[in-house]
Design a protein around this motif. Structure first.
Motif, mmCIF file in Angstrom:
data_model
loop_
_atom_site.group_PDB
_atom_site.id
_atom_site.type_symbol
_atom_site.label_atom_id
_atom_site.label_comp_id
_atom_site.label_asym_id
_atom_site.label_seq_id
_atom_site.Cartn_x
_atom_site.Cartn_y
_atom_site.Cartn_z
ATOM 1 N N GLN A 34 64.279 162.332 81.397
ATOM 2 C CA GLN A 34 63.277 163.388 81.492
ATOM 3 C C GLN A 34 63.851 164.726 81.037
ATOM 4 O O GLN A 34 63.216 165.470 80.291
ATOM 5 C CB GLN A 34 62.760 163.490 82.931
ATOM 6 N N GLU A 36 66.446 165.223 79.028
ATOM 7 C CA GLU A 36 66.715 165.173 77.594
ATOM 8 C C GLU A 36 65.434 165.344 76.789
ATOM 9 O O GLU A 36 65.430 166.001 75.747
ATOM 10 C CB GLU A 36 67.406 163.861 77.227
ATOM 11 N N GLY A 37 64.351 164.777 77.262
ATOM 12 C CA GLY A 37 63.072 164.927 76.571
ATOM 13 C C GLY A 37 62.602 166.365 76.559
ATOM 14 O O GLY A 37 62.084 166.862 75.542
ATOM 15 N N GLN A 38 62.762 167.073 77.667
ATOM 16 C CA GLN A 38 62.357 168.477 77.732
ATOM 17 C C GLN A 38 63.221 169.338 76.817
ATOM 18 O O GLN A 38 62.720 170.245 76.151
ATOM 19 C CB GLN A 38 62.439 168.998 79.175
ATOM 20 N N THR A 40 64.759 168.328 74.096
ATOM 21 C CA THR A 40 64.373 167.999 72.728
ATOM 22 C C THR A 40 63.092 168.724 72.340
ATOM 23 O O THR A 40 62.978 169.264 71.235
ATOM 24 C CB THR A 40 64.192 166.476 72.576
ATOM 25 N N LYS A 41 62.117 168.762 73.241
ATOM 26 C CA LYS A 41 60.861 169.463 72.973
ATOM 27 C C LYS A 41 61.114 170.951 72.755
ATOM 28 O O LYS A 41 60.571 171.553 71.820
ATOM 29 C CB LYS A 41 59.892 169.255 74.137
#
Length: 67
Positions: A34, A36-38, A40-41
Motif C-alpha cells: 500500500q 509503495e503504491g502511494q 508511486t502515484k
C-alpha cells in the motif's frame, strides 16, 4: 585455485543473503504494498506536473480538491 574458492564462497553467501531476504517476505503477514503504491502515484503526479504549478495544484491532484 584461490580464485575458484573465492568465487564459490561469493555464490554461497549470495544465496544465503537471498534466502535471508525472501523467506520473511513470503512468510510474514504484512507488506509495504500500500505504501509503495502511494509513493508511486505521488511520483507519477509530480512527473506529470513538472514545471506547471505550485503545491496547491499538486495537493488538488492528489487529494481531489479544486485549485
Amino acid at each position: 585455485m584461490r580464485r575458484a574458492i573465492g568465487n564459490l564462497l561469493r555464490i554461497h553467501y549470495g544465496r544465503l543473503h537471498t534466502k535471508f531476504l525472501t523467506v520473511p517476505a513470503i512468510t510474514l503477514p504484512w507488506s509495504n504494498g500500500q505504501t509503495e503504491g502511494q509513493v508511486t502515484k505521488l511520483k507519477l503526479v509530480k512527473r506529470q506536473m513538472y514545471g506547471r504549478g505550485k503545491i496547491d495544484l499538486l495537493q488538488a491532484r492528489l487529494i481531489g480538491l479544486k485549485p
